[in-house]
Design a protein around this motif. Structure first.
Motif, short mmCIF file in Angstrom:
data_model
loop_
_atom_site.label_atom_id
_atom_site.label_comp_id
_atom_site.label_asym_id
_atom_site.label_seq_id
_atom_site.Cartn_x
_atom_site.Cartn_y
_atom_site.Cartn_z
N LYS A 260 31.45 30.55 36.82
CA LYS A 260 30.99 31.00 35.51
C LYS A 260 32.15 31.75 34.86
CE LYS A 260 27.85 33.26 37.62
NZ LYS A 260 26.73 34.13 38.06
N VAL A 261 32.51 31.37 33.66
CA VAL A 261 33.64 32.00 32.98
C VAL A 261 33.13 32.89 31.86
CG1 VAL A 261 35.82 31.63 31.81
CG2 VAL A 261 35.03 29.96 33.50
N PHE A 262 33.54 34.16 31.89
CA PHE A 262 33.10 35.14 30.91
C PHE A 262 34.25 35.61 30.03
CE2 PHE A 262 29.69 35.31 33.95
CZ PHE A 262 28.57 35.69 33.22
N ASP A 263 33.91 35.96 28.80
CA ASP A 263 34.80 36.69 27.91
C ASP A 263 34.25 38.10 27.84
OD1 ASP A 263 36.53 37.60 26.01
OD2 ASP A 263 35.77 36.35 24.37
N GLY A 264 34.79 38.99 28.65
CA GLY A 264 34.20 40.33 28.79
C GLY A 264 33.09 40.31 29.83
N ASP A 267 29.55 37.93 27.80
CA ASP A 267 29.68 36.70 27.01
C ASP A 267 30.03 35.52 27.92
OD1 ASP A 267 29.95 34.79 25.08
OD2 ASP A 267 31.72 35.66 24.12
N LEU A 268 29.00 34.76 28.33
CA LEU A 268 29.21 33.59 29.18
C LEU A 268 29.73 32.45 28.32
CD1 LEU A 268 28.99 32.16 31.89
CD2 LEU A 268 26.56 31.76 31.42
N VAL A 269 30.96 32.05 28.59
CA VAL A 269 31.64 31.06 27.77
C VAL A 269 31.39 29.65 28.26
CG1 VAL A 269 33.92 30.22 27.03
CG2 VAL A 269 33.44 32.69 27.13
#
Length: 287
Positions: A260-264, A267-269
């Protein structure tokens, strides 16, 4: 509104009724449930909202845990208390030990026949519609896993139980087949789902509670979704590439094939798949 909301489904509503109610409460048209509960059943009903509906594919194999009651003495056409009685009713004389012995074969990998009154499709038409029309319903047995089936008590003609099954298992069929095995008939009298995958009844909220407040505050934290996948924070360059569907290099925190890639923090991107080393390809982009 984007996220996952766990509703404690009340009895008397279909899963689709709950979806429609949440659409109105949240002001979000894109809402879908993760596993139907019969109208009679209550308990854990996870809902995906907004862009998070794209994650439904990752929840399709989740095990489910239930508690409930089976009444012995007669079967019904729907295999539950909402159906019409079938055959001659009897007054069973059963002991708790007898029930536990009869329940023992309902464990591990078994072949289960779905109820005629179910949403299984036959020629593109739900089986329950054919059954209501009095037409023949020809269903095929399905292989399921029953991880646990415990008869926890007996009160007169009604037994309490706990069961954990793989996706696609019908508790109504278990009740019906147990009655056949005992020769007295049986049907599911009540059912409550206490867990679906990683989500438990302790995380569930009533529709009234969600409607009376800001629905967004009830959403599960994005980092708690799909716990089998590691969470990775991407930098601005990587996040920008993933948002556009392009491959990106990410810190290699584990050997996991999907992350799972987050921005912060929240925020799941995207959900991304490892291509080689630290190079990942997004398989689902959430924005």
């Amino acid at each position: 509104m984007n996220g996952l909301l766990i509703i404690d489904k009340p009895g008397g509503m279909t899963s689709h009724d709950v979806v429609n109610r949440v659409r109105r409460i949240a002001g979000e048209q894109s809402v879908g449930h993760l596993g139907t509960l019969d109208p009679m059943a209550t308990g854990v009903l996870p809902l995906l909202l907004g862009r998070f509906t794209r994650l439904a594919q990752f929840f399709s194999t989740a095990d489910k845990t239930y508690t409930g009651h089976i009444r012995f003495g007669f079967a019904t056409d729907t295999y539950d208390a909402e159906g019409q009685p079938q055959g001659i009713a009897v007054t069973p004389s059963l002991t708790l030990d007898q029930l536990r012995v009869a329940a023992a074969p309902f464990h591990g990998e078994i072949e289960q026949m779905p109820p005629a009154f179910s949403a299984k499709k036959i020629g593109g038409k739900p089986a329950y519609k054919l059954a209501r029309e009095g037409k023949p319903v020809e269903l095929k047995p399905k292989t399921i896993q029953i991880h646990e089936f415990e008869i926890t008590g007996l009160d007169d003609d009604t037994a309490s139980f706990r069961i954990q099954v793989s996706a696609g298992g019908y508790i109504r069929s278990v009740a019906h087949e147990l009655g056949q095995a005992l020769g007295c008939g049986a049907h599911l009298n009540s059912l409550r789902r206490t867990q679906a995958g990683a989500f438990t009844i302790a995380q569930a909220h009533t529709l009234d509670a969600v409607a009376s407040s800001n629905a967004e505050q009830f959403l599960i934290h994005p980092r708690k979704l799909l716990p089998e996948m590691p969470s990775v924070c991407g930098d601005a360059i990587a996040v920008g590439k993933l948002r556009n569907g392009a491959q990106a290099n990410l810190p290699e925190y584990s050997d996991a094939e999907q992350i799972k890639v987050f921005d912060g923090q929240r925020d799941l991107v995207a959900i991304a798949r490892r291509i080689a080393g630290t190079l990942f390809q997004p398989t689902v982009v959430l924005g």
